[in-house]
Design a protein around this motif. Structure first.
Motif, PDB file in Angstrom:
ATOM      1  N   GLY A 162       1.119   3.037  11.817  1.00 39.31           N
ATOM      2  CA  GLY A 162       1.694   1.688  11.774  1.00 39.31           C
ATOM      3  C   GLY A 162       3.199   1.703  11.850  1.00 39.31           C
ATOM      4  O   GLY A 162       3.782   2.453  12.623  1.00 39.31           O
ATOM      5  N   CYS A 163       3.822   0.866  10.990  1.00 41.69           N
ATOM      6  CA  CYS A 163       5.274   0.644  11.085  1.00 41.69           C
ATOM      7  C   CYS A 163       6.037   1.511  10.099  1.00 41.69           C
ATOM      8  O   CYS A 163       5.741   1.522   8.908  1.00 41.69           O
ATOM      9  CB  CYS A 163       5.600  -0.811  10.777  1.00 41.69           C
ATOM     10  N   LEU A 164       7.037   2.203  10.633  1.00 39.61           N
ATOM     11  CA  LEU A 164       7.899   3.067   9.825  1.00 39.61           C
ATOM     12  C   LEU A 164       9.320   2.517   9.883  1.00 39.61           C
ATOM     13  O   LEU A 164       9.847   2.257  10.970  1.00 39.61           O
ATOM     14  CB  LEU A 164       7.873   4.486  10.411  1.00 39.61           C
ATOM     15  N   ASP A 174      14.003 -11.335   4.507  1.00 38.51           N
ATOM     16  CA  ASP A 174      13.540 -11.974   5.745  1.00 38.51           C
ATOM     17  C   ASP A 174      12.007 -11.941   5.779  1.00 38.51           C
ATOM     18  O   ASP A 174      11.408 -10.861   5.756  1.00 38.51           O
ATOM     19  CB  ASP A 174      14.129 -11.185   6.934  1.00 38.51           C
ATOM     20  N   PRO A 175      11.363 -13.135   5.819  1.00 38.20           N
ATOM     21  CA  PRO A 175       9.887 -13.154   5.734  1.00 38.20           C
ATOM     22  C   PRO A 175       9.198 -12.367   6.856  1.00 38.20           C
ATOM     23  O   PRO A 175       8.064 -11.945   6.695  1.00 38.20           O
ATOM     24  CB  PRO A 175       9.534 -14.640   5.802  1.00 38.20           C
ATOM     25  N   ILE A 176       9.895 -12.162   7.963  1.00 36.48           N
ATOM     26  CA  ILE A 176       9.268 -11.402   9.066  1.00 36.48           C
ATOM     27  C   ILE A 176       9.118  -9.926   8.681  1.00 36.48           C
ATOM     28  O   ILE A 176       8.193  -9.248   9.112  1.00 36.48           O
ATOM     29  CB  ILE A 176      10.096 -11.546  10.361  1.00 36.48           C
ATOM     30  N   TYR A 177      10.022  -9.429   7.871  1.00 37.30           N
ATOM     31  CA  TYR A 177      10.030  -7.990   7.564  1.00 37.30           C
ATOM     32  C   TYR A 177       9.622  -7.658   6.131  1.00 37.30           C
ATOM     33  O   TYR A 177       9.214  -6.538   5.839  1.00 37.30           O
ATOM     34  CB  TYR A 177      11.419  -7.402   7.850  1.00 37.30           C
ATOM     35  N   ARG A 178       9.745  -8.633   5.248  1.00 41.21           N
ATOM     36  CA  ARG A 178       9.454  -8.359   3.828  1.00 41.21           C
ATOM     37  C   ARG A 178       7.987  -7.925   3.636  1.00 41.21           C
ATOM     38  O   ARG A 178       7.071  -8.564   4.147  1.00 41.21           O
ATOM     39  CB  ARG A 178       9.761  -9.617   3.000  1.00 41.21           C
ATOM     40  N   GLU A 179       7.804  -6.849   2.921  1.00 41.62           N
ATOM     41  CA  GLU A 179       6.466  -6.294   2.614  1.00 41.62           C
ATOM     42  C   GLU A 179       5.617  -6.065   3.865  1.00 41.62           C
ATOM     43  O   GLU A 179       4.414  -6.321   3.862  1.00 41.62           O
ATOM     44  CB  GLU A 179       5.754  -7.171   1.572  1.00 41.62           C
ATOM     45  N   CYS A 228       5.372   2.454   5.805  1.00 40.65           N
ATOM     46  CA  CYS A 228       6.145   3.530   5.209  1.00 40.65           C
ATOM     47  C   CYS A 228       7.632   3.270   5.420  1.00 40.65           C
ATOM     48  O   CYS A 228       8.037   2.734   6.462  1.00 40.65           O
ATOM     49  CB  CYS A 228       5.744   4.862   5.858  1.00 40.65           C
ATOM     50  N   LEU A 229       8.429   3.587   4.424  1.00 34.47           N
ATOM     51  CA  LEU A 229       9.884   3.484   4.542  1.00 34.47           C
ATOM     52  C   LEU A 229      10.492   4.825   4.151  1.00 34.47           C
ATOM     53  O   LEU A 229      10.118   5.399   3.124  1.00 34.47           O
ATOM     54  CB  LEU A 229      10.414   2.365   3.639  1.00 34.47           C
ATOM     55  N   VAL A 230      11.384   5.331   4.986  1.00 32.03           N
ATOM     56  CA  VAL A 230      12.092   6.583   4.680  1.00 32.03           C
ATOM     57  C   VAL A 230      13.580   6.269   4.528  1.00 32.03           C
ATOM     58  O   VAL A 230      14.085   5.335   5.157  1.00 32.03           O
ATOM     59  CB  VAL A 230      11.904   7.654   5.792  1.00 32.03           C
ATOM     60  N   SER A 231      14.255   7.047   3.691  1.00 36.86           N
ATOM     61  CA  SER A 231      15.693   6.844   3.552  1.00 36.86           C
ATOM     62  C   SER A 231      16.343   8.117   3.035  1.00 36.86           C
ATOM     63  O   SER A 231      15.850   8.755   2.116  1.00 36.86           O
ATOM     64  CB  SER A 231      15.973   5.679   2.606  1.00 36.86           C
ATOM     65  N   ARG A 232      17.471   8.461   3.663  1.00 40.01           N
ATOM     66  CA  ARG A 232      18.140   9.725   3.341  1.00 40.01           C
ATOM     67  C   ARG A 232      19.651   9.491   3.235  1.00 40.01           C
ATOM     68  O   ARG A 232      20.251   8.875   4.117  1.00 40.01           O
ATOM     69  CB  ARG A 232      17.851  10.711   4.480  1.00 40.01           C
ATOM     70  N   ALA A 233      20.208   9.954   2.125  1.00 39.28           N
ATOM     71  CA  ALA A 233      21.668   9.943   1.919  1.00 39.28           C
ATOM     72  C   ALA A 233      22.276   8.544   2.033  1.00 39.28           C
ATOM     73  O   ALA A 233      23.312   8.362   2.662  1.00 39.28           O
ATOM     74  CB  ALA A 233      22.357  10.903   2.898  1.00 39.28           C
ATOM     75  N   LEU A 246      10.673  -4.175   1.184  1.00 40.75           N
ATOM     76  CA  LEU A 246      10.266  -4.101   2.594  1.00 40.75           C
ATOM     77  C   LEU A 246       8.919  -3.400   2.791  1.00 40.75           C
ATOM     78  O   LEU A 246       8.301  -3.505   3.852  1.00 40.75           O
ATOM     79  CB  LEU A 246      11.351  -3.366   3.395  1.00 40.75           C
ATOM     80  N   VAL A 247       8.461  -2.678   1.768  1.00 42.41           N
ATOM     81  CA  VAL A 247       7.234  -1.883   1.898  1.00 42.41           C
ATOM     82  C   VAL A 247       6.008  -2.744   1.587  1.00 42.41           C
ATOM     83  O   VAL A 247       6.003  -3.521   0.634  1.00 42.41           O
ATOM     84  CB  VAL A 247       7.276  -0.655   0.947  1.00 42.41           C
ATOM     85  N   LYS A 248       4.973  -2.583   2.411  1.00 39.89           N
ATOM     86  CA  LYS A 248       3.688  -3.258   2.201  1.00 39.89           C
ATOM     87  C   LYS A 248       3.066  -2.818   0.882  1.00 39.89           C
ATOM     88  O   LYS A 248       3.233  -1.657   0.498  1.00 39.89           O
ATOM     89  CB  LYS A 248       2.724  -2.748   3.287  1.00 39.89           C
ATOM     90  N   ILE A 249       2.291  -3.674   0.261  1.00 48.89           N
ATOM     91  CA  ILE A 249       1.569  -3.220  -0.938  1.00 48.89           C
ATOM     92  C   ILE A 249       0.562  -2.157  -0.482  1.00 48.89           C
ATOM     93  O   ILE A 249      -0.139  -2.348   0.516  1.00 48.89           O
ATOM     94  CB  ILE A 249       0.893  -4.403  -1.654  1.00 48.89           C
ATOM     95  N   GLY A 250       0.558  -1.034  -1.166  1.00 48.68           N
ATOM     96  CA  GLY A 250      -0.286   0.090  -0.749  1.00 48.68           C
ATOM     97  C   GLY A 250       0.475   1.059   0.154  1.00 48.68           C
ATOM     98  O   GLY A 250      -0.022   2.133   0.455  1.00 48.68           O
TER      99      GLY A 250
END
Ligand code: SAH
Length: 239
Positions: free
Chosen positions: A72-74, A135-140, A144-149, A163-167
């Motif tokens: 899905g969406c990352l 933003d309702p288009i992107y919220r939850e 998966c969300l990745v973030s570094r530094a 921003l991450v979906k439940i689950g």
């Protein structure tokens, strides 16, 4: 000095990654673009292809060694010059990649990277995470969300979990003080609907120590989060 091809071989072998010739070419071309970008603007600190590969590429791809990304969406939050998002997208071509960064110059560089590497389903979201998270288009919406530094864990979870979906999953790439950061972020994780799942401690081929944290989004994030731009960093949750 080692050739980029040899460094890449070392990294893919070290991670047990099986990727095609064209994926290897894409990774090397991305490194080339990073180096070229370096001459004109400081995108990343390292100055040789081998250093970029053994530090940034290895780190970016490390989760593929022991974890399966959900389909899905990352989203890569605070992607900068595209780390870890671009290397992950090259190795996981089916994911839909979204890249968030507040810096216009970096977004412009990424536009070029996406075009030159002919990356499918790669979308650029210029602007602050605090804005995208409301933003309702992107919220939850992200699997998966990745973030570094990008920021201390206590700040990052308020920017990321909305921003991450439940689950869904949040993967935070941290340095050797990761465990202290997670301890500090305990309340913020709970308030934003997350639960600490597990972590991995590892070393880069350069010898640097890293920790990678997997946080599950187990419940909705309350409307109040993320707070307005700058607030998560000024007054971290629960501190
Ligand atoms: N992830 C990259 C870049 C790290 S530098 C890497 O590992 O190399 C941190 C980046 O996060 C910068 O490009 C900065 O513009 C971005 N950033 C920091 N806070 C942000 C926010 N609140 N919203 C969006 N981008 C942010």
């Amino acid at each position: 000095m080692e050739k980029p091809e040899e460094s890449l071989e070392k990294v893919t072998d070290g991670l047990g990654l099986e990727i095609s010739k064209s994926q290897k070419e894409q990774l090397l071309w991305y490194i080339h673009l990073l180096l070229e970008g370096l001459n004109r603007q400081r995108l990343v600190g390292e100055k040789s292809g081998a250093a970029l590969i053994e530090k940034h590429l290895y780190d970016s791809l490390y989760p593929l060694k022991m974890w399966s990304f959900p389909p899905g969406c990352l989203l890569d939050l605070g992607t900068g010059a595209g780390l870890p998002g671009i290397p992950l997208k090259i190795c996981l071509p089916k994911v839909k990649l979204y890249l968030v960064d507040a810096n216009r110059r970096k977004i412009n560089f990424l536009r070029r990277v996406a075009a030159e590497l002919a990356l499918s389903e790669t979308y650029l979201l210029p602007g602050r995470a605090e804005k995208w998270g409301r933003d309702p288009i992107y919220r939850e919406k992200f699997n998966c969300l990745v973030s570094r530094a990008v920021a201390r864990a206590v700040i990052l979870v308020e920017l990321a979990l909305p921003l991450v979906k439940i689950g869904g999953d949040l993967l935070m790439y941290k340095g050797k003080n990761g465990l202290n950061e997670i301890e500090e972020a305990r309340t913020a994780i709970r308030l934003c609907g997350g639960q600490m799942e597990k972590y991995w401690h590892y070393y880069l081929p350069t010898g640097e120590e890293r920790t990678l944290f997997l946080i599950k989004k187990t419940g909705p994030t309350p409307e109040a989060y993320p707070r307005r731009i700058g607030k998560p960093a000024q007054k971290p949750l629960g501190l």
